[in-house]
Design a protein around this motif. Structure first.
Motif, PDB file in Angstrom:
ATOM      1  N   VAL A  46       0.865  -1.186   0.000  1.00 23.43           N
ATOM      2  CA  VAL A  46       0.000   0.000   0.000  1.00 23.43           C
ATOM      3  C   VAL A  46       0.899   1.233   0.000  1.00 23.43           C
ATOM      4  CG1 VAL A  46      -1.871   1.249   1.147  1.00 23.43           C
ATOM      5  CG2 VAL A  46      -1.721  -1.226   1.379  1.00 23.43           C
ATOM      6  N   VAL A  47       0.578   2.194  -0.861  1.00 26.47           N
ATOM      7  CA  VAL A  47       1.389   3.405  -0.967  1.00 26.47           C
ATOM      8  C   VAL A  47       0.510   4.644  -0.826  1.00 26.47           C
ATOM      9  CG1 VAL A  47       3.186   2.320  -2.356  1.00 26.47           C
ATOM     10  CG2 VAL A  47       1.237   3.352  -3.481  1.00 26.47           C
ATOM     11  N   ALA A  48       1.101   5.704  -0.275  1.00 22.94           N
ATOM     12  CA  ALA A  48       0.354   6.954  -0.073  1.00 22.94           C
ATOM     13  C   ALA A  48       1.332   8.129  -0.113  1.00 22.94           C
ATOM     14  CB  ALA A  48      -0.373   6.921   1.272  1.00 22.94           C
ATOM     15  N   HIS A  49       0.770   9.334  -0.167  1.00 20.98           N
ATOM     16  CA  HIS A  49       1.586  10.554  -0.128  1.00 20.98           C
ATOM     17  C   HIS A  49       0.782  11.658   0.535  1.00 20.98           C
ATOM     18  CE1 HIS A  49      -0.438  12.608  -3.571  1.00 20.98           C
ATOM     19  NE2 HIS A  49      -0.656  11.355  -3.959  1.00 20.98           N
ATOM     20  N   ILE A  81      -3.708  10.427  -1.471  1.00 19.22           N
ATOM     21  CA  ILE A  81      -3.347  11.323  -0.374  1.00 19.22           C
ATOM     22  C   ILE A  81      -3.885  10.726   0.917  1.00 19.22           C
ATOM     23  CG2 ILE A  81      -3.611  13.635   0.587  1.00 19.22           C
ATOM     24  CD1 ILE A  81      -4.040  14.595  -2.348  1.00 19.22           C
ATOM     25  N   ALA A  82      -2.981  10.419   1.827  1.00 15.40           N
ATOM     26  CA  ALA A  82      -3.388   9.804   3.091  1.00 15.40           C
ATOM     27  C   ALA A  82      -2.387  10.147   4.184  1.00 15.40           C
ATOM     28  CB  ALA A  82      -3.487   8.285   2.935  1.00 15.40           C
ATOM     29  N   GLY A  95      -4.403  -7.358   5.551  1.00 13.70           N
ATOM     30  CA  GLY A  95      -3.806  -8.553   6.136  1.00 13.70           C
ATOM     31  C   GLY A  95      -2.362  -8.390   6.569  1.00 13.70           C
ATOM     32  N   GLY A  96      -1.934  -7.167   6.792  1.00 15.67           N
ATOM     33  CA  GLY A  96      -0.564  -6.937   7.242  1.00 15.67           C
ATOM     34  C   GLY A  96       0.435  -6.937   6.104  1.00 15.67           C
ATOM     35  N   VAL A  97       0.213  -6.042   5.151  1.00 16.08           N
ATOM     36  CA  VAL A  97       1.144  -5.922   4.023  1.00 16.08           C
ATOM     37  C   VAL A  97       2.054  -4.714   4.274  1.00 16.08           C
ATOM     38  CG1 VAL A  97      -0.501  -6.966   2.426  1.00 16.08           C
ATOM     39  CG2 VAL A  97      -0.380  -4.481   2.586  1.00 16.08           C
ATOM     40  N   PRO A  98       3.222  -4.673   3.635  1.00 14.35           N
ATOM     41  CA  PRO A  98       4.100  -3.514   3.788  1.00 14.35           C
ATOM     42  C   PRO A  98       3.489  -2.259   3.160  1.00 14.35           C
ATOM     43  CG  PRO A  98       5.266  -5.362   2.752  1.00 14.35           C
ATOM     44  CD  PRO A  98       3.812  -5.718   2.805  1.00 14.35           C
ATOM     45  N   GLY A  99       4.064  -1.116   3.493  1.00 15.80           N
ATOM     46  CA  GLY A  99       3.582   0.146   2.938  1.00 15.80           C
ATOM     47  C   GLY A  99       4.700   1.160   2.776  1.00 15.80           C
ATOM     48  N   MET A 100       4.401   2.175   1.978  1.00 13.51           N
ATOM     49  CA  MET A 100       5.338   3.274   1.747  1.00 13.51           C
ATOM     50  C   MET A 100       4.560   4.581   1.705  1.00 13.51           C
ATOM     51  SD  MET A 100       7.612   1.625  -1.351  1.00 13.51           S
ATOM     52  CE  MET A 100       8.900   2.846  -1.265  1.00 13.51           C
ATOM     53  N   ARG A 101       5.169   5.644   2.225  1.00  7.28           N
ATOM     54  CA  ARG A 101       4.521   6.962   2.188  1.00  7.28           C
ATOM     55  C   ARG A 101       5.555   8.039   1.910  1.00  7.28           C
ATOM     56  NH1 ARG A 101       2.988  11.246   5.740  1.00  7.28           N
ATOM     57  NH2 ARG A 101       1.057  12.211   5.007  1.00  7.28           N
ATOM     58  N   GLY A 161     -12.091   1.153  -1.641  1.00 13.83           N
ATOM     59  CA  GLY A 161     -12.819   2.037  -0.733  1.00 13.83           C
ATOM     60  C   GLY A 161     -12.345   3.477  -0.728  1.00 13.83           C
ATOM     61  N   VAL A 162     -11.289   3.793  -1.457  1.00 14.93           N
ATOM     62  CA  VAL A 162     -10.807   5.179  -1.493  1.00 14.93           C
ATOM     63  C   VAL A 162     -11.619   5.942  -2.518  1.00 14.93           C
ATOM     64  CG1 VAL A 162      -8.891   6.682  -2.118  1.00 14.93           C
ATOM     65  CG2 VAL A 162      -8.467   4.653  -0.739  1.00 14.93           C
ATOM     66  N   MET A 163     -12.153   7.061  -2.094  1.00 12.77           N
ATOM     67  CA  MET A 163     -12.861   7.944  -3.016  1.00 12.77           C
ATOM     68  C   MET A 163     -11.810   8.886  -3.601  1.00 12.77           C
ATOM     69  SD  MET A 163     -15.964   6.959  -2.853  1.00 12.77           S
ATOM     70  CE  MET A 163     -16.805   8.254  -3.695  1.00 12.77           C
ATOM     71  N   TRP A 164     -11.616   8.832  -4.917  1.00 13.86           N
ATOM     72  CA  TRP A 164     -10.589   9.648  -5.548  1.00 13.86           C
ATOM     73  C   TRP A 164     -10.979  11.108  -5.504  1.00 13.86           C
ATOM     74  CZ3 TRP A 164      -6.103   7.694  -5.784  1.00 13.86           C
ATOM     75  CH2 TRP A 164      -5.987   6.312  -5.819  1.00 13.86           C
ATOM     76  N   ARG A 165     -10.042  11.908  -5.100  1.00 17.17           N
ATOM     77  CA  ARG A 165     -10.248  13.339  -4.903  1.00 17.17           C
ATOM     78  C   ARG A 165     -10.074  14.085  -6.182  1.00 17.17           C
ATOM     79  NH1 ARG A 165      -7.352  10.674  -0.943  1.00 17.17           N
ATOM     80  NH2 ARG A 165      -8.275  10.825   1.068  1.00 17.17           N
TER      81      ARG A 165
END
Length: 165
Positions: A46-49, A81-82, A95-101, A161-165
């Motif tokens: 999962v990735v976010a910024h 954006i999160a 389920g416990g996956v890695p992530g990057m932000r 489930g993310v509503m795109w902005r």
């Protein structure tokens, strides 16, 4: 390495951080993500910024690097954006996956400082002991992984489930 960096100075403290463009550039995000997938053996991520313009450029390269990591065919979930806690919740929900932000701040002199944080499956920033030293070594030795063939390439999909902005 086409555009070298001081790996020891930039890749530390749970990810990579530096002043743009003196210490870090968007190619670092590609290298970091590709190595991160290999080191964590991730088939999902999962990735976010934070929404900053500089973060968006690094985020794009980060996603592309994660889907181009040897044979892992990693499915990258774009959370957009999160905040950090939203990313951590998404990582747990999958389920416990890695992530990057990626986030961008202003330094004391007004320069942009980009920070890419790598989170292990347990939701904690990567340490030297949990893989950061291997990533630093791969980058410094120019051993950044590339896909073995087209079928090994991953995908980038919206986080459910993310509503795109």
């Amino acid at each position: 390495m086409l555009n070298p960096i001081d790996v020891d100075a930039v890749v530390r403290d749970g990810g990579a951080s530096g002043r743009v463009p003196e210490q870090i550039h968007s190619g670092v995000a590609w290298w970091l993500a590709s190595c991160f997938v290999v080191v964590t053996r991730a088939n999902q991520l999962v990735v976010a910024h934070d929404g900053h313009e500089a973060s968006s450029e690094f985020f794009d390269r980060m996603c592309r690097g994660a889907i181009n990591a040897r044979h892992y065919a990693c499915k990258v979930y774009d959370h957009g954006i999160a905040k950090e806690d939203e990313l951590l919740t998404a990582m747990t929900a999958l389920g416990g996956v890695p992530g990057m932000r990626v986030k961008t701040d202003s330094g004391d002199d007004g320069a942009q400082v980009v920070t890419i944080t790598l989170y292990g499956k347990e939701g904690k920033p990567l340490t030297d002991e949990s893989g950061l030293i291997l990533i630093r070594q791969m980058i410094s030795e120019d051993q950044v992984p590339i896909p073995v063939n087209e079928h090994a390439r991953g995908t980038i999909e919206p986080y459910p489930g993310v509503m795109w902005r």
